[in-house]
Every structure is written in structure tokens, then in C-alpha cells.
Design a protein around this motif. Sequence first.
Motif, PDB file in Angstrom:
ATOM      1  N   VAL A 286     -57.787  24.255  10.306  1.00 27.65           N
ATOM      2  CA  VAL A 286     -58.715  23.720  11.293  1.00 27.65           C
ATOM      3  C   VAL A 286     -60.124  24.230  11.022  1.00 27.65           C
ATOM      4  CG1 VAL A 286     -58.240  25.632  12.895  1.00 27.65           C
ATOM      5  CG2 VAL A 286     -59.160  23.475  13.782  1.00 27.65           C
ATOM      6  N   SER A 287     -61.101  23.383  11.279  1.00 26.28           N
ATOM      7  CA  SER A 287     -62.496  23.814  11.274  1.00 26.28           C
ATOM      8  C   SER A 287     -63.148  23.299  12.550  1.00 26.28           C
ATOM      9  CB  SER A 287     -63.247  23.281  10.045  1.00 26.28           C
ATOM     10  OG  SER A 287     -63.393  21.876  10.106  1.00 26.28           O
ATOM     11  N   ILE A 288     -64.099  24.084  13.056  1.00 25.58           N
ATOM     12  CA  ILE A 288     -64.792  23.752  14.308  1.00 25.58           C
ATOM     13  C   ILE A 288     -66.292  23.836  14.078  1.00 25.58           C
ATOM     14  CG2 ILE A 288     -65.265  24.555  16.656  1.00 25.58           C
ATOM     15  CD1 ILE A 288     -62.368  25.498  16.823  1.00 25.58           C
ATOM     16  N   GLU A 289     -67.000  22.804  14.513  1.00 24.69           N
ATOM     17  CA  GLU A 289     -68.455  22.786  14.440  1.00 24.69           C
ATOM     18  C   GLU A 289     -69.013  22.410  15.810  1.00 24.69           C
ATOM     19  OE1 GLU A 289     -69.904  20.112  11.496  1.00 24.69           O
ATOM     20  OE2 GLU A 289     -68.521  20.810   9.934  1.00 24.69           O
ATOM     21  N   TYR A 290     -70.263  22.828  16.045  1.00 31.39           N
ATOM     22  CA  TYR A 290     -70.948  22.462  17.294  1.00 31.39           C
ATOM     23  C   TYR A 290     -72.248  21.741  16.969  1.00 31.39           C
ATOM     24  CZ  TYR A 290     -67.629  25.423  19.713  1.00 31.39           C
ATOM     25  OH  TYR A 290     -66.470  25.958  20.214  1.00 31.39           O
ATOM     26  N   GLN A 291     -72.517  20.681  17.711  1.00 31.51           N
ATOM     27  CA  GLN A 291     -73.743  19.916  17.575  1.00 31.51           C
ATOM     28  C   GLN A 291     -74.281  19.605  18.971  1.00 31.51           C
ATOM     29  OE1 GLN A 291     -72.894  16.428  15.215  1.00 31.51           O
ATOM     30  NE2 GLN A 291     -72.087  17.606  13.499  1.00 31.51           N
ATOM     31  N   ASP A 292     -75.545  19.149  19.018  1.00 35.23           N
ATOM     32  CA  ASP A 292     -76.159  18.766  20.292  1.00 35.23           C
ATOM     33  C   ASP A 292     -75.967  19.856  21.356  1.00 35.23           C
ATOM     34  OD1 ASP A 292     -76.400  16.471  18.809  1.00 35.23           O
ATOM     35  OD2 ASP A 292     -75.783  15.122  20.407  1.00 35.23           O
ATOM     36  N   VAL A 293     -76.417  21.062  21.023  1.00 41.39           N
ATOM     37  CA  VAL A 293     -76.233  22.218  21.906  1.00 41.39           C
ATOM     38  C   VAL A 293     -77.428  22.336  22.855  1.00 41.39           C
ATOM     39  CG1 VAL A 293     -75.929  24.712  22.031  1.00 41.39           C
ATOM     40  CG2 VAL A 293     -74.846  23.399  20.181  1.00 41.39           C
ATOM     41  N   PHE A 294     -77.170  22.239  24.150  1.00 40.07           N
ATOM     42  CA  PHE A 294     -78.197  22.347  25.180  1.00 40.07           C
ATOM     43  C   PHE A 294     -77.882  23.529  26.089  1.00 40.07           C
ATOM     44  CE2 PHE A 294     -78.046  17.930  23.953  1.00 40.07           C
ATOM     45  CZ  PHE A 294     -79.358  17.500  23.970  1.00 40.07           C
ATOM     46  N   PRO A 295     -78.794  24.466  26.261  1.00 48.55           N
ATOM     47  CA  PRO A 295     -78.566  25.543  27.234  1.00 48.55           C
ATOM     48  C   PRO A 295     -78.748  25.016  28.646  1.00 48.55           C
ATOM     49  CG  PRO A 295     -80.778  25.710  26.371  1.00 48.55           C
ATOM     50  CD  PRO A 295     -80.119  24.575  25.619  1.00 48.55           C
ATOM     51  N   GLN A 296     -78.312  25.794  29.617  1.00 47.13           N
ATOM     52  CA  GLN A 296     -78.588  25.456  31.018  1.00 47.13           C
ATOM     53  C   GLN A 296     -80.095  25.389  31.233  1.00 47.13           C
ATOM     54  OE1 GLN A 296     -78.693  28.634  33.810  1.00 47.13           O
ATOM     55  NE2 GLN A 296     -77.579  27.509  35.366  1.00 47.13           N
ATOM     56  N   SER A 297     -80.530  24.441  32.036  1.00 49.19           N
ATOM     57  CA  SER A 297     -81.936  24.343  32.415  1.00 49.19           C
ATOM     58  C   SER A 297     -82.061  24.698  33.888  1.00 49.19           C
ATOM     59  CB  SER A 297     -82.463  22.923  32.165  1.00 49.19           C
ATOM     60  OG  SER A 297     -83.856  22.854  32.383  1.00 49.19           O
ATOM     61  N   SER A 298     -82.988  25.627  34.190  1.00 48.88           N
ATOM     62  CA  SER A 298     -83.127  26.127  35.554  1.00 48.88           C
ATOM     63  C   SER A 298     -84.598  26.210  35.931  1.00 48.88           C
ATOM     64  CB  SER A 298     -82.480  27.513  35.657  1.00 48.88           C
ATOM     65  OG  SER A 298     -82.415  27.948  36.988  1.00 48.88           O
ATOM     66  N   ASN A 299     -84.917  25.842  37.158  1.00 48.73           N
ATOM     67  CA  ASN A 299     -86.294  25.867  37.648  1.00 48.73           C
ATOM     68  C   ASN A 299     -86.636  27.200  38.297  1.00 48.73           C
ATOM     69  OD1 ASN A 299     -86.969  23.293  36.840  1.00 48.73           O
ATOM     70  ND2 ASN A 299     -86.761  22.360  38.860  1.00 48.73           N
ATOM     71  N   ALA A 300     -87.744  27.787  37.860  1.00 50.31           N
ATOM     72  CA  ALA A 300     -88.204  29.063  38.402  1.00 50.31           C
ATOM     73  C   ALA A 300     -88.938  28.857  39.721  1.00 50.31           C
ATOM     74  CB  ALA A 300     -89.120  29.757  37.399  1.00 50.31           C
ATOM     75  N   PRO A 301     -88.714  29.722  40.722  1.00 45.89           N
ATOM     76  CA  PRO A 301     -89.368  29.554  42.035  1.00 45.89           C
ATOM     77  C   PRO A 301     -90.882  29.430  41.956  1.00 45.89           C
ATOM     78  CG  PRO A 301     -87.632  31.200  42.173  1.00 45.89           C
ATOM     79  CD  PRO A 301     -87.765  30.857  40.717  1.00 45.89           C
ATOM     80  N   GLN A 302     -91.537  30.237  41.139  1.00 45.31           N
ATOM     81  CA  GLN A 302     -92.994  30.214  41.039  1.00 45.31           C
ATOM     82  C   GLN A 302     -93.495  28.849  40.568  1.00 45.31           C
ATOM     83  OE1 GLN A 302     -94.558  33.074  38.232  1.00 45.31           O
ATOM     84  NE2 GLN A 302     -96.677  32.372  38.454  1.00 45.31           N
ATOM     85  N   ALA A 303     -92.847  28.300  39.539  1.00 43.82           N
ATOM     86  CA  ALA A 303     -93.266  27.002  39.014  1.00 43.82           C
ATOM     87  C   ALA A 303     -92.949  25.880  39.995  1.00 43.82           C
ATOM     88  CB  ALA A 303     -92.588  26.746  37.665  1.00 43.82           C
ATOM     89  N   VAL A 304     -91.806  25.969  40.672  1.00 46.13           N
ATOM     90  CA  VAL A 304     -91.447  24.965  41.677  1.00 46.13           C
ATOM     91  C   VAL A 304     -92.472  24.950  42.805  1.00 46.13           C
ATOM     92  CG1 VAL A 304     -89.754  24.382  43.467  1.00 46.13           C
ATOM     93  CG2 VAL A 304     -88.986  24.949  41.152  1.00 46.13           C
ATOM     94  N   ALA A 305     -92.896  26.128  43.237  1.00 40.52           N
ATOM     95  CA  ALA A 305     -93.879  26.209  44.317  1.00 40.52           C
ATOM     96  C   ALA A 305     -95.175  25.489  43.948  1.00 40.52           C
ATOM     97  CB  ALA A 305     -94.163  27.669  44.650  1.00 40.52           C
TER      98      ALA A 305
END
Length: 384
Positions: A286-305
Motif C-alpha cells: 500500500v502507498s498513501i499520498e495527500y493532496q489538496d491539504v487545507f488547514p482549519q480557517s478561523s477568524n480572530a476576534p480583533q479582525a472580526v471587530a
Amino acid sequence: MFLTSEQLAEITTFRHSLHRRPEISGEEVETASAVIDALRAVGADEVLTGIGGHGVAAIFSGREDGPSLMFRSELDALPIDEISDLPYRSEVPGKGHLCGHDGHTATLIALAKGLGERRPSRGRVVLMFQPSEENGVGAAAVVADAKFAAIRPDLVFSLHNFPGLPLGHSALREGPINCASRGLKIALTGKTAHASSPEEGTAPTFAVARLLEGLTALGRGMTVDEHFLQVTITYARLGERAFGISPGYAEVWATLRALSDDAMAELVTAAERLVHLEAEAAGLTVSIEYQDVFPQSSNAPQAVAELRKAMTDEGVSFDDGNGILPMRAGEDFGVFGRVAPSAMFFLGAGVNHPGLHNPDFDYPDPLIGIGAGVFMRTVRNILG
């Protein structure tokens, strides 16, 4: 609005020109060139090119020292045929601006036009036209580029259009807004045999069947909460197109999603464990590869304000996106959140508007002025 109706009409025409000539991730040469020409025409103080691939950044500096604000859009289109009667429909077979990146880019060009006519009083504004968002590599490549060190921002902002929300209404909240996501590609290798004597080979048939069910079962419902996990089988291939051969090779592709990066790491571990167990039981490599890797995206309180204040000042209606945020879909804007406090808001494209990545999607032109207005107000509130 800081631009005249004639100026907005010109920028709308610019968007339509981008729409006609879509370029997918990693191929945004013509799109970047059009952006560069537009930025130089409005008198940007500096235009940086080739960032993280075909990325472009424009800098507008104030008279005094102050913080750096970065506004980000995306350059790339999708490998999907557009179905449309629009006079500016895609002229490139198999490719289309069906996520609205042409509209996001036009929004930053509108902002550039306003900044060219009136610089901020202090600090500087960086307009980042990012390549390769759709395959998840663009933001990371931009941040890793040596040129980015010279424009490292103090706050980062972005927007994304959102079909399903009323036209011009926005969704904005603190915390997670997009799930972590990645593509898992599994290759299973055994040995072919004559179809009349499958016992003489090592077929991946039953391992594939068990993985289709087992991987999907790692998911935990459809509601995006702290326990959310999702595995979607997107592609499977077994053997050859022949009746006389017992298969010796198979592929299974799946998309993994989780609310957080930590939960994604646990899901990856569980998925890989299952794959190796099935492969070992069937005598397969077996071989395993990863593509299209996106981290979690989160909004910071300061920027949201800051965005909340700007939308209130501009008279743009908004709520916290309850019921639509966080999104299951991935978004590599989260990479910039590791550099500086960041926030993205979601701008309604219309309740019955075709969905993102649909073949008949088109960015609503009225959103260009609305989005640019929110961004310009953010600049003026912070930098004067």
C-alpha cells in the motif's frame, strides 16, 4: 461609495475580461499579468510579482508609520466547463471562474483604485492576489516565499461570496469558519491472475469493498460541531477494463474533513490504520499520498471587530452565520491566520443563486462595490 459609477463600470468590465480567460491553479500567468497592469495603472507604490508562484502584491503606503493591513483575493479558476449564455462566458474549454475568484480579484482592484486616489494617513495597505487556492497550495507558498517577509502584515482580511445568503447580506463570526480538509489517495498493489484462476493472484477487490464502507464509517454526522468528522469517497478504480484478468491494482480516493487541525490529525491516524490493516489482511502493498491539504480557517476576534465596525458604518447588514458557519468546505486562508490575526466574511450572492462550483455560477457584479466599500472603510477606520 468611494468610486464613481463610471469607475465601477470599468472594474466590472475588468471582471468580465478575467471571466472570459480563466486559468486554473498554478497556471495564472495571463490573470496575474492583467492584475499587474491594473495595479500599475492606478499608481500602486510597489508591485511585487511571482509570489508563491504567480501571486501579485500591491503596496500603498501612508505618510506616517503604522500597522500593515493585508487584503487577500484569489486568482485561480476551476477545471469545470461553464454552462452559460453570458456574453462574457468562459472562452477556455473545461475551465471556468465558477467560484467567484474573478469577482474577489475585481473587488481588490476597486480598492486599489480608491487607494491610488487617496493613500492611508499612516501605515500601509497590501493587496495580495494569491495563486492556487483551489488546490490548497497557494497561501502556504506565498507565506514561504522570501518576498512575503517584506510585507508581513499585522492584520489580514478577505471575503468570499456565498450563494444562499440574500444578495449583499453578510455572515461574520469569531472562531472556526472553514473545516480542515485533505485528499487521501490510497494505492493497493497485489498480483494479477487469469480471471478463471483468481486464487493464483492477489486481488485488492475485497479490501477495496471494505475500505469504501470502513472509511466512510469514520465520519460522525453532518453537523459541524467540535465532534464533526467526515470522509467522502470521491473516486475508486479496480483492475483493468477486461474480462480475462483478475485485478492486481486498485486506487481509492477520499476527502477527509474535521473542524480542527487536531481532529484532522486523529482522523488521518484512524484512516491510515484502517488502510494498513486491510492491506495486510489481503496481502497487498500500500502507498498513501495527500493532496489538496487545507488547514482549519478561523477568524480572530480583533479582525472580526474591525470588519463588524466597517460593515455597520457602510450600512451592510450582517449576522453571525448561524446555520452556515463553520463551513465543511476547506479554504487556505487559514494559513494567513498563522501569520497575523485574520478574518474572512461571507457576502451573500442571492438566496437562489447557483452554488459555488456549479457550471452555471457567475459572480454577482453588485458585490464588487459592496465588498470594496467594506474593505475601504476598514482601511480608513484603522489607518485614516
